[in-house]
Scaffold this active site. Structure first.
Site, PDB file in Angstrom:
ATOM      1  N   GLY A  29     129.861  92.619   6.656  1.00 35.70           N
ATOM      2  CA  GLY A  29     128.935  91.831   7.466  1.00 35.70           C
ATOM      3  C   GLY A  29     127.838  91.212   6.620  1.00 35.70           C
ATOM      4  O   GLY A  29     127.755  91.456   5.414  1.00 35.70           O
ATOM      5  N   ASP A  83     126.336 100.584   5.950  1.00 37.26           N
ATOM      6  CA  ASP A  83     127.015  99.601   6.794  1.00 37.26           C
ATOM      7  C   ASP A  83     126.018  99.016   7.805  1.00 37.26           C
ATOM      8  O   ASP A  83     124.965  99.604   8.074  1.00 37.26           O
ATOM      9  CB  ASP A  83     128.191 100.271   7.533  1.00 37.26           C
ATOM     10  CG  ASP A  83     129.259  99.266   7.973  1.00 37.26           C
ATOM     11  OD1 ASP A  83     129.042  98.054   7.828  1.00 37.26           O
ATOM     12  OD2 ASP A  83     130.309  99.717   8.462  1.00 37.26           O
ATOM     13  N   GLY A  97     132.291  95.985  14.580  1.00 36.47           N
ATOM     14  CA  GLY A  97     133.550  95.242  14.582  1.00 36.47           C
ATOM     15  C   GLY A  97     133.388  93.761  14.844  1.00 36.47           C
ATOM     16  O   GLY A  97     134.377  93.044  14.955  1.00 36.47           O
ATOM     17  N   GLU A 105     136.191 100.282   8.257  1.00 35.52           N
ATOM     18  CA  GLU A 105     134.823 100.828   8.292  1.00 35.52           C
ATOM     19  C   GLU A 105     134.832 102.257   8.831  1.00 35.52           C
ATOM     20  O   GLU A 105     134.140 103.134   8.320  1.00 35.52           O
ATOM     21  CB  GLU A 105     133.921  99.952   9.169  1.00 35.52           C
ATOM     22  CG  GLU A 105     133.545  98.636   8.515  1.00 35.52           C
ATOM     23  CD  GLU A 105     132.785  97.681   9.427  1.00 35.52           C
ATOM     24  OE1 GLU A 105     132.212  96.722   8.913  1.00 35.52           O
ATOM     25  OE2 GLU A 105     132.778  97.892  10.657  1.00 35.52           O
TER      26      GLU A 105
HETATM   27  C1  A5P Z   1     131.873  94.321  10.775  1.00 34.58           C
HETATM   28  O1  A5P Z   1     133.132  94.522  11.302  1.00 34.58           O
HETATM   29  C2  A5P Z   1     130.824  94.871  11.685  1.00 34.58           C
HETATM   30  O2  A5P Z   1     131.045  96.175  12.049  1.00 34.58           O
HETATM   31  C3  A5P Z   1     129.448  94.685  11.057  1.00 34.58           C
HETATM   32  O3  A5P Z   1     128.929  95.892  10.618  1.00 34.58           O
HETATM   33  C4  A5P Z   1     128.562  94.119  12.076  1.00 34.58           C
HETATM   34  O4  A5P Z   1     129.209  93.012  12.670  1.00 34.58           O
HETATM   35  C5  A5P Z   1     127.203  93.704  11.524  1.00 34.58           C
HETATM   36  O5  A5P Z   1     127.257  92.456  10.930  1.00 34.58           O
HETATM   37  P1  A5P Z   1     125.967  91.628  10.512  1.00 34.58           P
HETATM   38  O6  A5P Z   1     125.281  92.432   9.440  1.00 34.58           O
HETATM   39  O7  A5P Z   1     126.522  90.336  10.002  1.00 34.58           O
HETATM   40  O8  A5P Z   1     125.127  91.456  11.716  1.00 34.58           O
END
Ligand code: A5P
Length: 225
Positions: A29, A83, A97, A105
């Site tokens: 992300g 994360d 997600g 993840e």
């Molecule tokens: C990825 O699959 C997600 O679990 C991310 O952790 C979530 O979407 C957070 O993303 P951003 O940091 O871009 O907001």
């Protein structure tokens, strides 16, 4: 501070929790993108680490910055996973997600000794369920699987790459985005009911997988929960 500045701020703060010789689990992300940038900076100043990645994007970002990224099967342990999240409630239950990396993840998070979640304050909610829940499903029988999820009382949509093509995850599966008709009082029950449907591989509900939550707020305030 705008949202991107808050994400950068919180990511920079979290980088200080990384210690020499650690094996770091990298989430995915945009917030994680900033975290990896910070990790690359520390690496340039002499930090010795290895990383395991939950997406090709995070892998490439870390590797192109000079961080050694190893396959999860070659990692003797994962000391710390960092994360982002899409929503997090007061019990540190999460919806993740949004970036479709939920399966890797979750495998990483459940294989790590400690987990830090980094979010901007807009992700902190009193109840989960406003953000659509990503559910990874196998391609075979996908329409039937969708029907079974919808029959639980939810509305789901296949995630699309463009108008014609379905989005395919790095694991070769589809994503159904599940829109709840109300905020969730018992997300654990929702998770179990959805996961019980054949064809469902994993849901974006994450429970008990946030040891520390770092929340970035406007005016540069950072709160640890
Ligand atoms: C990825 O699959 C997600 O679990 C991310 O952790 C979530 O979407 C957070 O993303 P951003 O940091 O871009 O907001």
């Amino acid at each position: 501070m705008n949202k991107e500045e808050i994400k950068k701020d919180v990511a920079k703060y979290a980088v200080d929790f990384v210690q020499n010789k650690m094996i770091i689990g990298l989430g995915s992300g945009s917030t994680m993108g900033y975290f990896i940038e910070g990790l690359v900076e520390r690496k340039k100043r002499g930090l010795e680490i290895k990383a395991v990645a939950s997406s090709d994007l995070s892998w490439n970002l870390a590797e192109s910055g000079g961080i050694e990224v190893i396959d999860i099967n070659d990692a003797p342990r994962i000391d710390l996973m960092v994360d982002g999240a899409d929503e997090i409630d007061p019990q540190k239950r999460m919806i993740k997600g949004g970036g479709a990396a939920l399966l890797k993840e979750k495998i990483l998070a459940t294989s790590s000794d400690k987990r830090i979640i980094i979010v901007d304050e807009t992700k902190v909610v009193t109840k989960l369920g406003h953000f659509p829940l990503a559910v990874e499903i196998v391609i075979y029988g996908a329409a039937a699987t969708k029907g079974k999820i919808d029959s639980l009382g939810h509305k789901s949509k296949f995630r699309m790459l463009n108008e014609k093509d379905f989005f395919i995850t790095e694991n070769g599966n589809l994503i159904l985005d599940v829109f709840f008709t109300s905020l969730r009082d018992y997300p654990e029950k929702d998770h179990i009911a959805i996961l019980d449907i054949p064809g469902v591989i994993e849901t974006g509900f994450f429970f008990g997988l946030a040891d520390k939550v770092i929340v970035g707020k406007r005016k540069g305030i950072i709160e640890e929960i």
